[in-house]
Design a protein around this motif. Structure first.
Motif, PDB file in Angstrom:
ATOM      1  N   GLY A   1      39.519  18.360  17.499  1.00  0.00           N
ATOM      2  CA  GLY A   1      39.235  18.498  15.806  1.00  0.00           C
ATOM      3  C   GLY A   1      39.274  17.394  15.276  1.00  0.00           C
ATOM      4  O   GLY A   1      38.471  16.930  14.422  1.00  0.00           O
ATOM      5  N   ILE A   2      40.149  16.556  15.534  1.00  0.00           N
ATOM      6  CA  ILE A   2      40.349  15.104  14.952  1.00  0.00           C
ATOM      7  C   ILE A   2      39.021  14.359  15.327  1.00  0.00           C
ATOM      8  O   ILE A   2      38.460  13.787  14.425  1.00  0.00           O
ATOM      9  CB  ILE A   2      41.582  14.350  15.135  1.00  0.00           C
ATOM     10  CG1 ILE A   2      42.882  15.133  14.705  1.00  0.00           C
ATOM     11  CG2 ILE A   2      41.441  13.007  14.858  1.00  0.00           C
ATOM     12  CD1 ILE A   2      43.975  14.635  15.612  1.00  0.00           C
TER      13      ILE A   2
ATOM     14  N   THR B   1      28.078  10.258   8.470  1.00  0.00           N
ATOM     15  CA  THR B   1      27.562  10.290   7.020  1.00  0.00           C
ATOM     16  C   THR B   1      27.658   8.966   6.462  1.00  0.00           C
ATOM     17  O   THR B   1      26.887   8.738   5.661  1.00  0.00           O
ATOM     18  CB  THR B   1      28.350  11.342   6.523  1.00  0.00           C
ATOM     19  OG1 THR B   1      28.824  12.380   7.394  1.00  0.00           O
ATOM     20  CG2 THR B   1      27.638  11.934   5.243  1.00  0.00           C
ATOM     21  N   ALA B   2      28.827   8.411   6.402  1.00  0.00           N
ATOM     22  CA  ALA B   2      29.108   6.913   6.007  1.00  0.00           C
ATOM     23  C   ALA B   2      27.952   6.067   6.261  1.00  0.00           C
ATOM     24  O   ALA B   2      27.311   5.523   5.689  1.00  0.00           O
ATOM     25  CB  ALA B   2      30.571   6.525   6.113  1.00  0.00           C
TER      26      ALA B   2
ATOM     27  N   PHE C   1      36.043  15.436  15.847  1.00  0.00           N
ATOM     28  CA  PHE C   1      34.964  16.038  15.501  1.00  0.00           C
ATOM     29  C   PHE C   1      34.907  15.606  13.946  1.00  0.00           C
ATOM     30  O   PHE C   1      33.906  15.186  13.443  1.00  0.00           O
ATOM     31  CB  PHE C   1      35.296  17.486  15.668  1.00  0.00           C
ATOM     32  CG  PHE C   1      34.002  18.078  14.940  1.00  0.00           C
ATOM     33  CD1 PHE C   1      32.704  18.422  15.743  1.00  0.00           C
ATOM     34  CD2 PHE C   1      33.948  18.854  13.703  1.00  0.00           C
ATOM     35  CE1 PHE C   1      31.669  19.095  15.312  1.00  0.00           C
ATOM     36  CE2 PHE C   1      32.888  19.886  13.297  1.00  0.00           C
ATOM     37  CZ  PHE C   1      31.735  19.946  14.088  1.00  0.00           C
ATOM     38  N   GLY C   2      36.064  15.675  13.136  1.00  0.00           N
ATOM     39  CA  GLY C   2      36.028  15.275  11.734  1.00  0.00           C
ATOM     40  C   GLY C   2      35.603  13.994  11.489  1.00  0.00           C
ATOM     41  O   GLY C   2      34.777  13.534  10.782  1.00  0.00           O
ATOM     42  N   LEU C   3      36.218  12.970  12.394  1.00  0.00           N
ATOM     43  CA  LEU C   3      36.025  11.647  12.200  1.00  0.00           C
ATOM     44  C   LEU C   3      34.657  11.171  12.364  1.00  0.00           C
ATOM     45  O   LEU C   3      34.092  10.331  11.783  1.00  0.00           O
ATOM     46  CB  LEU C   3      36.816  10.703  13.062  1.00  0.00           C
ATOM     47  CG  LEU C   3      38.339  10.702  12.697  1.00  0.00           C
ATOM     48  CD1 LEU C   3      39.593   9.829  13.667  1.00  0.00           C
ATOM     49  CD2 LEU C   3      38.620  10.052  11.177  1.00  0.00           C
TER      50      LEU C   3
ATOM     51  N   ILE D   1      24.589   6.773   4.944  1.00  0.00           N
ATOM     52  CA  ILE D   1      24.374   6.595   3.406  1.00  0.00           C
ATOM     53  C   ILE D   1      23.877   4.874   3.439  1.00  0.00           C
ATOM     54  O   ILE D   1      23.093   4.750   2.630  1.00  0.00           O
ATOM     55  CB  ILE D   1      25.495   7.156   2.812  1.00  0.00           C
ATOM     56  CG1 ILE D   1      25.586   8.537   2.448  1.00  0.00           C
ATOM     57  CG2 ILE D   1      25.465   6.445   1.360  1.00  0.00           C
ATOM     58  CD1 ILE D   1      26.493   9.218   1.830  1.00  0.00           C
ATOM     59  N   ARG D   2      24.985   4.313   3.978  1.00  0.00           N
ATOM     60  CA  ARG D   2      24.709   2.790   4.129  1.00  0.00           C
ATOM     61  C   ARG D   2      23.070   2.504   4.400  1.00  0.00           C
ATOM     62  O   ARG D   2      22.369   1.891   3.766  1.00  0.00           O
ATOM     63  CB  ARG D   2      25.506   2.109   5.008  1.00  0.00           C
ATOM     64  CG  ARG D   2      27.054   2.127   4.658  1.00  0.00           C
ATOM     65  CD  ARG D   2      27.244   1.159   3.680  1.00  0.00           C
ATOM     66  NE  ARG D   2      28.267   1.454   2.636  1.00  0.00           N
ATOM     67  CZ  ARG D   2      29.688   1.228   3.034  1.00  0.00           C
ATOM     68  NH1 ARG D   2      30.070   0.502   3.947  1.00  0.00           N
ATOM     69  NH2 ARG D   2      30.744   1.535   2.255  1.00  0.00           N
TER      70      ARG D   2
ATOM     71  N   VAL E   1      30.849   8.169   0.727  1.00  0.00           N
ATOM     72  CA  VAL E   1      30.400   9.612   0.488  1.00  0.00           C
ATOM     73  C   VAL E   1      31.049  10.511  -0.256  1.00  0.00           C
ATOM     74  O   VAL E   1      32.146  10.269  -0.811  1.00  0.00           O
ATOM     75  CB  VAL E   1      30.820   9.882   2.399  1.00  0.00           C
ATOM     76  CG1 VAL E   1      30.539  11.257   2.443  1.00  0.00           C
ATOM     77  CG2 VAL E   1      30.230   9.027   3.352  1.00  0.00           C
TER      78      VAL E   1
ATOM     79  N   ALA F   1      35.345  16.463   6.171  1.00  0.00           N
ATOM     80  CA  ALA F   1      35.559  15.966   7.536  1.00  0.00           C
ATOM     81  C   ALA F   1      37.246  15.962   7.916  1.00  0.00           C
ATOM     82  O   ALA F   1      37.633  16.237   8.872  1.00  0.00           O
ATOM     83  CB  ALA F   1      34.915  14.655   7.607  1.00  0.00           C
TER      84      ALA F   1
ATOM     85  N   VAL G   1      24.876  17.805   5.782  1.00  0.00           N
ATOM     86  CA  VAL G   1      25.314  16.536   5.452  1.00  0.00           C
ATOM     87  C   VAL G   1      24.848  15.526   6.651  1.00  0.00           C
ATOM     88  O   VAL G   1      24.243  14.511   5.899  1.00  0.00           O
ATOM     89  CB  VAL G   1      26.790  16.552   5.007  1.00  0.00           C
ATOM     90  CG1 VAL G   1      27.180  15.145   4.930  1.00  0.00           C
ATOM     91  CG2 VAL G   1      26.989  17.283   4.013  1.00  0.00           C
TER      92      VAL G   1
ATOM     93  N   ILE H   1      31.906  13.173  12.133  1.00  0.00           N
ATOM     94  CA  ILE H   1      31.159  13.522  11.011  1.00  0.00           C
ATOM     95  C   ILE H   1      31.177  12.492  10.062  1.00  0.00           C
ATOM     96  O   ILE H   1      30.275  12.158   9.299  1.00  0.00           O
ATOM     97  CB  ILE H   1      31.663  14.887  10.547  1.00  0.00           C
ATOM     98  CG1 ILE H   1      31.367  15.987  11.510  1.00  0.00           C
ATOM     99  CG2 ILE H   1      30.863  15.331   9.378  1.00  0.00           C
ATOM    100  CD1 ILE H   1      31.791  17.404  11.109  1.00  0.00           C
ATOM    101  N   LEU H   2      32.441  12.065   9.657  1.00  0.00           N
ATOM    102  CA  LEU H   2      32.685  11.117   8.203  1.00  0.00           C
ATOM    103  C   LEU H   2      31.999   9.786   8.604  1.00  0.00           C
ATOM    104  O   LEU H   2      31.284   9.270   7.849  1.00  0.00           O
ATOM    105  CB  LEU H   2      34.262  10.838   8.322  1.00  0.00           C
ATOM    106  CG  LEU H   2      34.510  10.063   7.141  1.00  0.00           C
ATOM    107  CD1 LEU H   2      34.005  10.771   5.731  1.00  0.00           C
ATOM    108  CD2 LEU H   2      35.946  10.135   7.106  1.00  0.00           C
TER     109      LEU H   2
ATOM    110  N   VAL I   1      27.510  23.342   6.777  1.00  0.00           N
ATOM    111  CA  VAL I   1      27.635  22.474   5.551  1.00  0.00           C
ATOM    112  C   VAL I   1      27.392  20.814   6.316  1.00  0.00           C
ATOM    113  O   VAL I   1      26.704  20.154   5.738  1.00  0.00           O
ATOM    114  CB  VAL I   1      28.879  22.565   4.945  1.00  0.00           C
ATOM    115  CG1 VAL I   1      28.744  21.364   3.693  1.00  0.00           C
ATOM    116  CG2 VAL I   1      28.784  23.691   4.066  1.00  0.00           C
ATOM    117  N   ALA I   2      28.227  20.707   7.325  1.00  0.00           N
ATOM    118  CA  ALA I   2      28.356  19.409   8.109  1.00  0.00           C
ATOM    119  C   ALA I   2      26.952  19.280   8.701  1.00  0.00           C
ATOM    120  O   ALA I   2      26.612  18.009   8.519  1.00  0.00           O
ATOM    121  CB  ALA I   2      29.408  19.483   9.076  1.00  0.00           C
TER     122      ALA I   2
ATOM    123  N   PRO J   1      30.812  24.126   9.370  1.00  0.00           N
ATOM    124  CA  PRO J   1      29.924  23.221  10.197  1.00  0.00           C
ATOM    125  C   PRO J   1      28.342  23.322   9.672  1.00  0.00           C
ATOM    126  O   PRO J   1      27.378  22.305   9.715  1.00  0.00           O
ATOM    127  CB  PRO J   1      29.880  23.756  11.655  1.00  0.00           C
ATOM    128  CG  PRO J   1      31.209  24.536  11.625  1.00  0.00           C
ATOM    129  CD  PRO J   1      31.627  24.950  10.404  1.00  0.00           C
TER     130      PRO J   1
END
Lengths: 322, 324
Positions: A301-302, A312-313, A304-306, A316-317, B117, B125, A260, A308-309, A256-257, A254
């Motif tokens: 968990g699923i 971040t995506a 949380f991961g999605l 960045i855009r 990314v 993630a 990011v 974060i992704l 690192v997350a 986390p």
């Protein structure tokens, strides 16, 4: 600004120049959703609690932010924090609190210096070096643990005050965290060392040709990162109040997350600690939200991961357009 | 010839190290023999498969932090589907799990390509996502493995027509590993796809300008990694007989073995033989230390130190080479 700019381009440019704005908006949005999900949850107490939990995460994420600015990463941070907390708690009844804290922080500094030696002088990839240091340090901790198990542990009142206490509803941890964050942000923006981190991160060759001794920068950086991880361990033990062998390990990824999500580029040269703090708050609020949903652990968990992704995506855009 | 030597120097060095370690094991434990080799092979199998998966994606310029979680998903899926199933059904289940692994890997790759990314962030993630998926499939260790699958990994090799004494010293787990390598990696390495993995790993822009479909190649590399992760998950179920939803210590070990095996982080250089040798070296060190009745925690320290020192030496040597 010229009149030819449409409001949309002006907005994207504003967002690109102030990357903190979308993050703060996202945080506000998450808190709003939380309030809708559970009306009345928003209170001084709840905010205090969230900040209290977010502080160790944000501090550990400082290690990741600073190292990521140079294109590195410090995966040993969680282990170092755990070691510092454990050594301090077990030595305190034997030697007294100040000595125990000093020895524990010395361990953290040593681990950081080992990282720095490998990365700066032997040019090992930071991922590998910090991973290896983490493994070695964890082994040392397990061996150490076998010799001290009988002595009992003591957690100094000052750390409990700092970790869990609150004054007028405001967590005491901020007493340490606000100067800490101010120092890091001032350091990265205004000092020579901070500028060197960005220089090494965006183009190490160019930095070297301009006379930067990058090995000195990296050595100092990873030693500093070890020290920050050690401080985090001390705060965390005040919050959790039981020394364990896996105290901060669950914060490693986390952290690192958080960096990011906060907009620091993992390839170096871009980002800053302000975003990381907001990132840590976002992750903490997100965890609360997922806990409130009464979902099975796996589904949490699923999500949380999605999330974060997705964040971040999107981020960045947004920032690349400007 | 000199080029060949310098290219495979690292691998040859590792092979020498492994041989030296085997001799040392024999000296420490004079009755180390067939059963010792067998247990070494069995212990190393999931690590070796995880390492192979990691090596492929690292060669293609990526990294997959979700590897161990994908292994967990495959392990629980296999165990859940094989529980109470007949032999034929469990064979079908295994094929399904392999396809699942490749699909999960391809999804990782597609997300990396589509979201722009960095790989390390996307797979970080996805680590949480796959970990959650594994917990949803099986909340606690459970399920079962088909008996024939369990037998596949235990004992020595016996072939019809060839006297048993000739082949029995070769552990089946090692044969299993070799078969996986030969069936999956060799055809890819020989085909244009393998060349493209190395191309996008060493310079994605140059590869793109030479007409390599960078995105698709990257997805393919991640899919191969997923396939190896599925094999690794099956190997976990094979050796324990149950499905394990909590990811094992395979991620860090795989990264360590890949780097030790001479694959450069950042991509484009290295092969798969080096990492496999590195896995066996690391496992054998662990076994030797256990045989010498060293504290298992000290073993962890030694393992970490070996990894760091070897990579440091490699870095220093590489710098020397560049200077001259």
């Amino acid at each position: 600004m010229s009149a030819t700019l449409t409001p949309v381009t002006r907005l994207t440019r504003l967002l690109a120049q102030n990357p903190l704005i979308p993050l703060i908006l996202l945080l506000a949005g998450l808190v709003l959703v939380l309030e809708i999900m559970q009306p009345g949850i928003l209170s001084v107490f709840w905010i205090g609690n969230t900040i209290k939990v977010a502080i160790p995460l944000a501090m550990l994420a400082a290690c990741q932010t600073l190292t990521m600015l140079t294109g590195g990463i410090d995966l040993s941070a969680g282990t170092v924090a755990t070691i510092t907390a454990f050594v301090m708690a077990t030595l305190a009844p034997l030697l007294g609190v100040p000595e125990a804290v000093a020895i524990a922080l010395a361990c953290a500094l040593l681990a950081g210096a080992v990282n720095g030696f490998g990365i700066a002088i032997c040019r090992v990839h930071p991922l590998i070096m910090s991973l290896g240091t983490g493994l070695i340090a964890n082994g040392c901790l397990l061996v150490y643990q076998r010799y001290v198990i009988a002595t009992g542990t003591l957690i100094p009142d000052a750390l409990v005050w700092l970790g869990t206490g609150r004054t007028w509803g405001i967590p005491n941890g901020l007493v340490l965290f606000i100067p800490f964050a101010a120092l890091i942000i001032w350091g990265q923006r205004r000092t020579g060392f901070g500028r060197l981190l960005y220089a090494v991160g965006s183009n190490e060759g160019a930095a070297r040709l301009s006379g930067v001794r990058s090995w000195q920068v990296l050595l100092a950086l990873y030693t500093l990162s070890g020290l920050i991880a050690g401080l985090t361990g001390l705060i965390l033990i005040g919050l959790v109040k039981t020394p364990s062998l896996s105290l901060a390990l669950r914060l490693d990824l986390p952290s690192v997350a958080a960096a990011v999500v906060g907009g620091t580029s993992i390839f170096g040269g871009r980002g800053g600690y302000g975003g990381t703090i907001v990132g840590a708050l976002i992750l903490t609020v997100l965890t609360t939200m997922l806990t409130l949903l009464h979902m099975p652990e796996g589904a949490r968990g699923i999500l949380f991961g999605l999330i974060i992704l997705a964040v971040t995506a999107l981020y960045i855009r947004l920032t690349e357009k400007g | 010839m000199r080029r060949l030597l310098s290219d495979s120097g690292w691998t040859l060095g590792l092979a020498g190290l492994l041989a030296a370690l085997l001799v040392m094991t024999k000296l420490i434990q004079p009755d180390f023999g067939v059963s010792g080799l067998d247990s070494l092979g069995r212990a190393a199998l999931p690590f070796a498969l995880a390492t192979l998966g990691m090596a492929v994606v690292v060669i293609a310029g990526g990294i997959d932090l979700s590897l161990a979680s994908m292994m967990a998903v495959c392990s629980v899926t296999a165990a859940r589907m094989m529980e109470g199933a007949s032999d034929g059904q469990s064979a079908l289940a295994l094929i399904f799990v392999l396809a699942l692994g490749a699909a999960m890997g391809a999804l990782n790759g597609a997300l990396v390509v589509a979201s722009r990314v960095p790989d390390i962030v996307v797979t970080l993630a996805m680590l949480f996502v796959w970990q959650g998926t594994a917990l949803l499939i099986l909340n606690a260790p459970g399920g079962a493995a088909a008996p024939w699958l369990r037998a596949l990994g235990v004992g020595g090799l016996t072939l019809p027509l060839i006297p048993e004494a000739l082949t029995v010293w070769l552990p089946r787990s090692v044969i299993f590993l070799m078969v996986c390598l030969a069936v999956i990696w060799l055809p890819i390495r020989r085909s244009p796809l393998g060349l493209r993995f190395y191309a996008i790993g060493s310079d994605a822009l140059a590869a793109f300008r030479s007409g390599v479909p960078v995105g698709r190649t990257k997805i393919a590399a991640y899919a191969v990694t997923g396939l190896f992760a599925a094999l690794g998950g099956i190997a976990v179920t094979m050796s324990t007989g149950i499905g394990e939803p909590i990811p094992g210590p395979y991620l860090l070990a795989a990264v360590a073995a890949v780097v030790l095996g001479g694959v450069v982080l950042g991509g484009g250089r290295g092969g798969l033989i080096g990492p496999i040798l590195a896995v066996f070296v690391l496992r054998l060190v662990r076994m030797d230390l256990t045989l010498m009745s060293v504290d298992p925690n000290v073993t962890t320290i030694v393992e970490g130190a070996i990894m760091v020192v070897v990579v440091m030496l490699g870095g220093v040597l590489a710098m020397r080479g560049r200077r001259t």
